[in-house]
Design a protein around this motif. Structure first.
Motif, PDB file in Angstrom:
ATOM      1  N   ALA A  88       0.830  -1.203   0.000  1.00  0.00           N
ATOM      2  CA  ALA A  88       0.000   0.000   0.000  1.00  0.00           C
ATOM      3  C   ALA A  88       0.864   1.252   0.000  1.00  0.00           C
ATOM      4  N   GLY A  89       1.941   1.222   0.793  1.00  0.00           N
ATOM      5  CA  GLY A  89       2.832   2.378   0.841  1.00  0.00           C
ATOM      6  C   GLY A  89       3.496   2.638  -0.489  1.00  0.00           C
ATOM      7  N   LEU A  90       3.932   1.569  -1.169  1.00  0.00           N
ATOM      8  CA  LEU A  90       4.556   1.730  -2.479  1.00  0.00           C
ATOM      9  C   LEU A  90       3.575   2.318  -3.480  1.00  0.00           C
ATOM     10  N   LEU A  91       2.368   1.784  -3.507  1.00  0.00           N
ATOM     11  CA  LEU A  91       1.381   2.284  -4.464  1.00  0.00           C
ATOM     12  C   LEU A  91       1.018   3.737  -4.186  1.00  0.00           C
ATOM     13  N   GLN A  92       0.982   4.112  -2.917  1.00  0.00           N
ATOM     14  CA  GLN A  92       0.700   5.512  -2.592  1.00  0.00           C
ATOM     15  C   GLN A  92       1.833   6.419  -3.075  1.00  0.00           C
ATOM     16  N   GLN A  93       3.086   5.970  -2.856  1.00  0.00           N
ATOM     17  CA  GLN A  93       4.226   6.756  -3.322  1.00  0.00           C
ATOM     18  C   GLN A  93       4.197   6.919  -4.837  1.00  0.00           C
ATOM     19  N   LEU A  94       3.865   5.851  -5.539  1.00  0.00           N
ATOM     20  CA  LEU A  94       3.787   5.922  -6.995  1.00  0.00           C
ATOM     21  C   LEU A  94       2.684   6.875  -7.444  1.00  0.00           C
ATOM     22  N   ALA A  95       1.571   6.865  -6.721  1.00  0.00           N
ATOM     23  CA  ALA A  95       0.452   7.737  -7.079  1.00  0.00           C
ATOM     24  C   ALA A  95       0.785   9.208  -6.859  1.00  0.00           C
ATOM     25  N   GLU A  96       1.697   9.465  -5.911  1.00  0.00           N
ATOM     26  CA  GLU A  96       2.005  10.849  -5.538  1.00  0.00           C
ATOM     27  C   GLU A  96       3.404  11.278  -5.966  1.00  0.00           C
ATOM     28  N   VAL A  97       4.005  10.576  -6.916  1.00  0.00           N
ATOM     29  CA  VAL A  97       5.406  10.808  -7.241  1.00  0.00           C
ATOM     30  C   VAL A  97       5.658  12.242  -7.717  1.00  0.00           C
ATOM     31  N   GLU A  98       4.652  12.866  -8.337  1.00  0.00           N
ATOM     32  CA  GLU A  98       4.850  14.240  -8.818  1.00  0.00           C
ATOM     33  C   GLU A  98       5.147  15.219  -7.696  1.00  0.00           C
ATOM     34  N   GLU A  99       4.736  14.871  -6.472  1.00  0.00           N
ATOM     35  CA  GLU A  99       4.966  15.764  -5.336  1.00  0.00           C
ATOM     36  C   GLU A  99       6.457  15.993  -5.095  1.00  0.00           C
ATOM     37  N   TYR A 100       7.273  15.020  -5.499  1.00  0.00           N
ATOM     38  CA  TYR A 100       8.707  15.126  -5.261  1.00  0.00           C
ATOM     39  C   TYR A 100       9.435  15.839  -6.395  1.00  0.00           C
ATOM     40  N   ALA A 101       8.699  16.309  -7.387  1.00  0.00           N
ATOM     41  CA  ALA A 101       9.317  16.981  -8.529  1.00  0.00           C
ATOM     42  C   ALA A 101      10.190  18.170  -8.130  1.00  0.00           C
ATOM     43  N   PRO A 102       9.758  19.047  -7.197  1.00  0.00           N
ATOM     44  CA  PRO A 102      10.630  20.178  -6.826  1.00  0.00           C
ATOM     45  C   PRO A 102      11.958  19.727  -6.225  1.00  0.00           C
ATOM     46  N   LEU A 103      11.943  18.641  -5.456  1.00  0.00           N
ATOM     47  CA  LEU A 103      13.178  18.143  -4.855  1.00  0.00           C
ATOM     48  C   LEU A 103      14.113  17.582  -5.912  1.00  0.00           C
ATOM     49  N   ILE A 104      13.553  16.785  -6.822  1.00  0.00           N
ATOM     50  CA  ILE A 104      14.367  16.184  -7.871  1.00  0.00           C
ATOM     51  C   ILE A 104      14.901  17.258  -8.802  1.00  0.00           C
ATOM     52  N   ALA A 105      14.071  18.240  -9.117  1.00  0.00           N
ATOM     53  CA  ALA A 105      14.523  19.350  -9.954  1.00  0.00           C
ATOM     54  C   ALA A 105      15.692  20.071  -9.300  1.00  0.00           C
TER      55      ALA A 105
END
Length: 225
Positions: A88-105
């Motif tokens: 469940a945690g993995l699927l939630q992270q995958l669903a919300e991966v765009e949230e980490y875009a500022p960090l990765i950028a």
């Protein structure tokens, strides 16, 4: 898009002025690169340039604070997923991966800028990676390594190298990168093969590994003698 920069535990959860400036800087530097001046950060945070300097002393001081915050968010997120893994945690992270875009950028821009600050960022990410891998080993969710530091460095290089190559092949290197879309596409492309490789391995026997382990042992013995 909700950001991984917000809604974090700790003393900055109320987004004090200092925290608001820091978060704005991470976003601005990630979107525009590190040539961007303090005035742009101040405008994004809704404060004066003087207030930015008051809290951080200089642009380098601001960047150091951004580096530290980004690294801490990465450490907390990785430690959580590796020490308490769940479907469940993995699927939630995958669903919300765009949230980490500022960090990765922000991290990508740091490497693209190069120089001593980029080298420092890389070494800190390696150290952070080694730390959360050790936490996973202690929790029994990861296999131990003969050389934890080398494994952490390799994984960091693989992760950032694949991200930089992906962006280069897309031709997205300027200020117009849609980071959320890019990170979603990258995740969709690499998640399955990465999980399969890390979970089940690749080689069917230990021939290659045994050869390198023996060679390293001989080299160590010769050095001591």
């Amino acid at each position: 898009m909700r950001s991984a920069l917000s809604d974090r535990p700790g003393p900055d959860r109320d987004l004090t002025t200092r925290a608001r400036i820091r978060d704005a800087a991470i976003t601005v530097f990630g979107e525009q690169g590190f040539a961007t001046g303090v005035r742009a950060v101040a405008a994004a945070a809704g404060v004066s340039p003087g207030l930015v300097n008051h809290h951080f002393g200089s642009k380098d001081g601001l960047r150091a604070a951004c580096d530290a915050h980004v690294l801490e968010i990465i450490r907390v997120a990785k430690t959580e997923s590796l020490t308490r893994p769940s479907a469940a945690g993995l699927l939630q992270q995958l669903a919300e991966v765009e949230e980490y875009a500022p960090l990765i950028a922000y991290v990508v821009r740091s490497y693209q800028a190069g120089g001593t600050l980029a080298q420092s960022m890389f070494e800190h990410i390696v150290a952070t990676t080694e730390q959360y891998l050790a936490d996973g080993v202690a929790a029994g969710t990861l296999r131990p390594s003969r050389d934890p530091a080398a494994r952490a460095r390799y994984l960091t290089m693989q992760s950032m190298g694949s991200t930089l190559l992906f962006l280069q092949m897309r031709g997205e290197q300027g200020d117009s990168v849609d980071w959320g879309h890019a990170i979603r596409e990258l995740t969709d492309e690499i998640m399955f093969p990465a999980l399969e490789l890390y979970t089940e391995g690749l080689f069917t026997d230990t021939t290659f590994l045994d050869a390198v382990v023996d060679q390293r042992a001989e080299t160590t013995s010769d050095t001591k003698n």
